[in-house]
Design a protein around this motif. Structure first.
Motif, PDB file in Angstrom:
ATOM      1  N   MET A   1     -63.255  31.467 -28.669  1.00 16.16           N
ATOM      2  CA  MET A   1     -64.490  31.363 -27.902  1.00 16.16           C
ATOM      3  C   MET A   1     -64.232  31.590 -26.415  1.00 16.16           C
ATOM      4  O   MET A   1     -65.049  32.200 -25.715  1.00 16.16           O
ATOM      5  N   VAL A   2     -63.092  31.105 -25.927  1.00 11.55           N
ATOM      6  CA  VAL A   2     -62.745  31.341 -24.522  1.00 11.55           C
ATOM      7  C   VAL A   2     -62.604  32.840 -24.257  1.00 11.55           C
ATOM      8  O   VAL A   2     -63.126  33.372 -23.267  1.00 11.55           O
ATOM      9  N   LEU A   3     -61.928  33.536 -25.158  1.00 12.70           N
ATOM     10  CA  LEU A   3     -61.756  34.976 -24.990  1.00 12.70           C
ATOM     11  C   LEU A   3     -63.095  35.703 -25.076  1.00 12.70           C
ATOM     12  O   LEU A   3     -63.359  36.646 -24.321  1.00 12.70           O
ATOM     13  N   LEU A   4     -63.943  35.302 -26.012  1.00 13.47           N
ATOM     14  CA  LEU A   4     -65.237  35.952 -26.189  1.00 13.47           C
ATOM     15  C   LEU A   4     -66.112  35.798 -24.950  1.00 13.47           C
ATOM     16  O   LEU A   4     -66.685  36.778 -24.443  1.00 13.47           O
ATOM     17  N   VAL A   5     -66.215  34.564 -24.445  1.00 17.86           N
ATOM     18  CA  VAL A   5     -67.022  34.326 -23.246  1.00 17.86           C
ATOM     19  C   VAL A   5     -66.446  35.102 -22.057  1.00 17.86           C
ATOM     20  O   VAL A   5     -67.181  35.716 -21.272  1.00 17.86           O
ATOM     21  N   GLY A   6     -65.117  35.076 -21.928  1.00 20.50           N
ATOM     22  CA  GLY A   6     -64.484  35.807 -20.836  1.00 20.50           C
ATOM     23  C   GLY A   6     -64.746  37.304 -20.904  1.00 20.50           C
ATOM     24  O   GLY A   6     -65.024  37.953 -19.884  1.00 20.50           O
ATOM     25  N   ASP A   7     -64.680  37.874 -22.108  1.00 18.41           N
ATOM     26  CA  ASP A   7     -64.947  39.299 -22.274  1.00 18.41           C
ATOM     27  C   ASP A   7     -66.376  39.651 -21.881  1.00 18.41           C
ATOM     28  O   ASP A   7     -66.629  40.657 -21.205  1.00 18.41           O
ATOM     29  N   ILE A   8     -67.335  38.841 -22.330  1.00 21.01           N
ATOM     30  CA  ILE A   8     -68.747  39.118 -22.051  1.00 21.01           C
ATOM     31  C   ILE A   8     -69.018  39.071 -20.541  1.00 21.01           C
ATOM     32  O   ILE A   8     -69.678  39.952 -19.980  1.00 21.01           O
ATOM     33  N   VAL A   9     -68.491  38.038 -19.892  1.00 20.08           N
ATOM     34  CA  VAL A   9     -68.688  37.921 -18.440  1.00 20.08           C
ATOM     35  C   VAL A   9     -68.025  39.086 -17.723  1.00 20.08           C
ATOM     36  O   VAL A   9     -68.606  39.686 -16.792  1.00 20.08           O
ATOM     37  N   ALA A  10     -66.813  39.440 -18.138  1.00 18.37           N
ATOM     38  CA  ALA A  10     -66.078  40.533 -17.500  1.00 18.37           C
ATOM     39  C   ALA A  10     -66.826  41.855 -17.634  1.00 18.37           C
ATOM     40  O   ALA A  10     -66.947  42.621 -16.662  1.00 18.37           O
ATOM     41  N   ILE A  11     -67.322  42.139 -18.829  1.00 19.33           N
ATOM     42  CA  ILE A  11     -68.036  43.401 -19.046  1.00 19.33           C
ATOM     43  C   ILE A  11     -69.324  43.440 -18.228  1.00 19.33           C
ATOM     44  O   ILE A  11     -69.657  44.464 -17.618  1.00 19.33           O
ATOM     45  N   ALA A  12     -70.049  42.317 -18.186  1.00 19.54           N
ATOM     46  CA  ALA A  12     -71.299  42.273 -17.426  1.00 19.54           C
ATOM     47  C   ALA A  12     -71.034  42.500 -15.934  1.00 19.54           C
ATOM     48  O   ALA A  12     -71.738  43.285 -15.274  1.00 19.54           O
ATOM     49  N   LEU A  13     -70.026  41.826 -15.378  1.00 19.19           N
ATOM     50  CA  LEU A  13     -69.706  41.991 -13.959  1.00 19.19           C
ATOM     51  C   LEU A  13     -69.230  43.410 -13.656  1.00 19.19           C
ATOM     52  O   LEU A  13     -69.597  43.993 -12.619  1.00 19.19           O
ATOM     53  N   ALA A  14     -68.424  43.972 -14.566  1.00 16.86           N
ATOM     54  CA  ALA A  14     -67.925  45.334 -14.353  1.00 16.86           C
ATOM     55  C   ALA A  14     -69.070  46.340 -14.395  1.00 16.86           C
ATOM     56  O   ALA A  14     -69.100  47.291 -13.598  1.00 16.86           O
ATOM     57  N   LEU A  15     -70.027  46.156 -15.290  1.00 13.96           N
ATOM     58  CA  LEU A  15     -71.177  47.054 -15.365  1.00 13.96           C
ATOM     59  C   LEU A  15     -72.044  46.939 -14.109  1.00 13.96           C
ATOM     60  O   LEU A  15     -72.560  47.944 -13.597  1.00 13.96           O
ATOM     61  N   ALA A  16     -72.212  45.695 -13.620  1.00 11.43           N
ATOM     62  CA  ALA A  16     -73.012  45.498 -12.396  1.00 11.43           C
ATOM     63  C   ALA A  16     -72.365  46.204 -11.209  1.00 11.43           C
ATOM     64  O   ALA A  16     -73.043  46.879 -10.414  1.00 11.43           O
ATOM     65  N   LEU A  17     -71.028  46.083 -11.088  1.00 12.12           N
ATOM     66  CA  LEU A  17     -70.329  46.743  -9.989  1.00 12.12           C
ATOM     67  C   LEU A  17     -70.350  48.259 -10.148  1.00 12.12           C
ATOM     68  O   LEU A  17     -70.538  49.006  -9.169  1.00 12.12           O
ATOM     69  N   PRO A  60     -50.817  38.262 -25.985  1.00  9.91           N
ATOM     70  CA  PRO A  60     -51.921  38.714 -25.115  1.00  9.91           C
ATOM     71  C   PRO A  60     -52.038  40.227 -24.997  1.00  9.91           C
ATOM     72  O   PRO A  60     -53.148  40.764 -24.945  1.00  9.91           O
ATOM     73  N   GLY A  61     -50.913  40.941 -24.958  1.00 13.09           N
ATOM     74  CA  GLY A  61     -50.969  42.394 -24.850  1.00 13.09           C
ATOM     75  C   GLY A  61     -51.666  43.029 -26.040  1.00 13.09           C
ATOM     76  O   GLY A  61     -52.459  43.973 -25.897  1.00 13.09           O
ATOM     77  N   LYS A  62     -51.386  42.511 -27.226  1.00 10.08           N
ATOM     78  CA  LYS A  62     -52.022  43.034 -28.425  1.00 10.08           C
ATOM     79  C   LYS A  62     -53.523  42.769 -28.399  1.00 10.08           C
ATOM     80  O   LYS A  62     -54.335  43.640 -28.728  1.00 10.08           O
ATOM     81  N   GLY A  63     -53.915  41.568 -27.979  1.00 10.74           N
ATOM     82  CA  GLY A  63     -55.333  41.247 -27.892  1.00 10.74           C
ATOM     83  C   GLY A  63     -56.055  42.097 -26.858  1.00 10.74           C
ATOM     84  O   GLY A  63     -57.184  42.547 -27.087  1.00 10.74           O
ATOM     85  N   LEU A  64     -55.407  42.338 -25.715  1.00 10.43           N
ATOM     86  CA  LEU A  64     -56.029  43.144 -24.665  1.00 10.43           C
ATOM     87  C   LEU A  64     -56.228  44.588 -25.112  1.00 10.43           C
ATOM     88  O   LEU A  64     -57.284  45.184 -24.860  1.00 10.43           O
ATOM     89  N   SER A  65     -55.241  45.149 -25.786  1.00 10.19           N
ATOM     90  CA  SER A  65     -55.378  46.542 -26.235  1.00 10.19           C
ATOM     91  C   SER A  65     -56.536  46.688 -27.213  1.00 10.19           C
ATOM     92  O   SER A  65     -57.288  47.670 -27.168  1.00 10.19           O
ATOM     93  N   ARG A  66     -56.698  45.716 -28.078  1.00 16.25           N
ATOM     94  CA  ARG A  66     -57.815  45.767 -29.029  1.00 16.25           C
ATOM     95  C   ARG A  66     -59.149  45.651 -28.298  1.00 16.25           C
ATOM     96  O   ARG A  66     -60.121  46.349 -28.633  1.00 16.25           O
ATOM     97  N   ALA A  67     -59.214  44.766 -27.304  1.00 14.39           N
ATOM     98  CA  ALA A  67     -60.452  44.584 -26.545  1.00 14.39           C
ATOM     99  C   ALA A  67     -60.800  45.849 -25.755  1.00 14.39           C
ATOM    100  O   ALA A  67     -61.968  46.246 -25.689  1.00 14.39           O
ATOM    101  N   VAL A  68     -59.801  46.484 -25.167  1.00 16.07           N
ATOM    102  CA  VAL A  68     -60.047  47.696 -24.379  1.00 16.07           C
ATOM    103  C   VAL A  68     -60.546  48.828 -25.283  1.00 16.07           C
ATOM    104  O   VAL A  68     -61.484  49.561 -24.928  1.00 16.07           O
ATOM    105  N   ALA A 110     -56.837  35.231 -17.665  1.00 10.48           N
ATOM    106  CA  ALA A 110     -57.388  33.905 -17.398  1.00 10.48           C
ATOM    107  C   ALA A 110     -57.604  33.137 -18.691  1.00 10.48           C
ATOM    108  O   ALA A 110     -57.271  31.945 -18.793  1.00 10.48           O
ATOM    109  N   GLY A 111     -58.162  33.820 -19.713  1.00 12.56           N
ATOM    110  CA  GLY A 111     -58.402  33.162 -20.992  1.00 12.56           C
ATOM    111  C   GLY A 111     -57.117  32.718 -21.661  1.00 12.56           C
ATOM    112  O   GLY A 111     -57.044  31.631 -22.234  1.00 12.56           O
ATOM    113  N   GLY A 112     -56.079  33.571 -21.579  1.00 13.15           N
ATOM    114  CA  GLY A 112     -54.790  33.201 -22.156  1.00 13.15           C
ATOM    115  C   GLY A 112     -54.175  32.014 -21.448  1.00 13.15           C
ATOM    116  O   GLY A 112     -53.582  31.135 -22.088  1.00 13.15           O
TER     117      GLY A 112
END
Length: 429
Positions: A1-17, A60-68, A110-112
């Motif tokens: 859940m920490v990773l999911l919330v972090g991803d959603i916030v990150a994507i929203a902020l990146a899209l806004a910028l 974490p590297g494996k999780g990040l690659s999947r998220a990207v 941050a989530g990790g």
């Protein structure tokens, strides 16, 4: 859940910028509807790629690659749709393709860090059950002496299996340290426990091992594992919930009419409740429309219903013939104790001939590695009704084990479609 919330916030902020920066070059876009459209696509893609699996935290590297990968796929879909509709600035989304992965990397770091601090970098609950053996268990593991808590591997004692299920609740991995002569019994008892189970020691070929593990420098042989990974569990649960809610909404008038007919036909409650063996060999309460006279109901399920059974009411005969008595199990699906498709749940007292089901074939307990279902592979193949002989059980058991070993969401849909053809069946009475 920490990773999911972090991803959603990150994507929203990146899209806004990205929307702001895109406006400087040529044409920006309103990032809010884009973010709303992107989130379900991203979550579905990331879940399918196991971006939220346990190993995404452990590595974490494996999780990040999947998220990207999931994020790039999502943005390409949005870019394609936006280009077709002509309503989204492509320069802004091109910038998002750079900013979103960078934001995800920061969010994952941050989530990790948060997850590692909260869980002390121990993401699995490991349980060691000691049965007459000494073991040097790791410091973070929970160690239980089987004799102290009163458990033993006894496939002929359902109460003992229920007690074992209670001990295993919440564990992600269980390791059994036992005497050589008890290894087979422990292995067979844990096959249907819906948990990764391992036995410490060697020479376990007869247990049907599926892998090898390690603990404190010793070797373990994996003899059971939950059949579905976390992403598959999420897909199956989401499918169950969505279809069950829709079915209950559509069938509400039918359920009300059946309830009224039962009350007018005979005295007693509308629903029949019975304890049955479910997921992980635990007991749960199944709901059915009452089809028998209240004073003659068989709570233990020891007596199979006959074609001319005088216990069944007039309305009950119709409900059984059409399988409408099973409809209240949609509430079991909502509660999470059942699935739409899976092995049918049985009462503890169920008999095949003169033997209990688990006495006919020890593999019977293995079928509980998945949630029981309202319908299943055995049912669409015609294996239903009374179990007068051993073959009546073994045919169903073989189909159940086949379903568990080869589960896909496509097969669930196929079984549900075929169920419509066997709702009325000559063995249903």
């Amino acid at each position: 859940m920490v990773l999911l919330v972090g991803d959603i916030v990150a994507i929203a902020l990146a899209l806004a910028l990205a929307a702001k920066l895109g406006a400087f070059w040529s044409r920006g876009f309103d990032w809010r509807p884009v973010a709303l459209a992107a989130m379900p696509i991203y979550i579905a893609a990331a879940t399918n790629l196991r971006a939220y699996a346990i190993d995404a935290l452990q590595y974490p590297g494996k999780g990040l690659s999947r998220a990207v990968i999931a994020a790039v796929f999502t943005l390409l879909v949005i870019l394609l749709v936006g280009y077709s509709l002509g309503g989204i600035g492509r320069s802004g989304l091109a910038i998002a393709l750079i900013l979103v992965p960078a934001a995800l990397a920061l969010a994952r770091l941050a989530g990790g860090a948060i997850g590692g601090h909260v869980f002390e970098n121990r993401y699995l609950t490991e349980l060691v059950i000691v049965d007459g053996e000494e073991v040097d268990a790791p410091a973070h593991a929970v160690v239980i002496d089987a004799r102290d808590v009163g458990i033993e591997p006894n496939l002929r004692d359902p109460v003992m299996l229920l007690r074992l299920a209670e001990v295993l609740e919440g564990a992600d991995r269980v390791i059994i340290a036992c005497r050589p002569e008890a290894q087979y019994d422990w292995a067979m008892s844990l096959k249907g426990a819906n948990v990764r189970a391992e036995i410490l020691k060697r020479d376990l070929e007869m247990m049907g091992p599926i892998g090898v593990g390690r603990m404190s420098g010793g070797s373990t042989m994996v003899i059971a594992s939950g059949p579905l990974g976390r992403p598959d569990q999420i897909v199956k649960r989401g499918f169950d919930l969505g279809l069950a809610v829709l079915a209950l909404a559509v069938l509400a008038p039918v359920l009300a009419a059946i309830a009224c007919a039962i009350k007018l036909d005979s005295k007693g409650p509308v629903l029949f409740r019975q304890s049955r063996v479910g997921w992980g060999n635990s007991l749960f309460t199944v709901f059915k429309f009452r089809t028998m006279r209240t004073e003659m109901c068989d709570a233990d399920g020891t007596v199979s219903t006959r074609a001319d059974d005088d216990r069944v009411t007039r309305v009950g005969h119709f409900l059984r013939r059409t399988s409408l008595d099973e409809l209240p199990q949609l509430f079991n699906v909502l509660l999470g104790s059942m699935s739409l498709v899976g092995p049918r749940p049985h009462a503890l007292g169920s008999l095949a001939g003169q033997e209990h089901f688990w006495e006919v074939d020890e593999r019977y307990w293995h079928r509980h590695a998945l949630k029981p279902g309202i319908t299943g592979l055995a049912q669409v193949r015609g294996f239903r009704g009374a179990t007068h002989k051993r073959a009546d059980l073994t045919q169903r058991l073989q189909a159940d084990l086949e379903y568990i070993s080869g589960w896909t969401i496509g097969r669930d849909i196929q079984i549900l479609m075929k169920t419509a053809l066997v709702v009325v069946h000559p063995n249903a009475y």
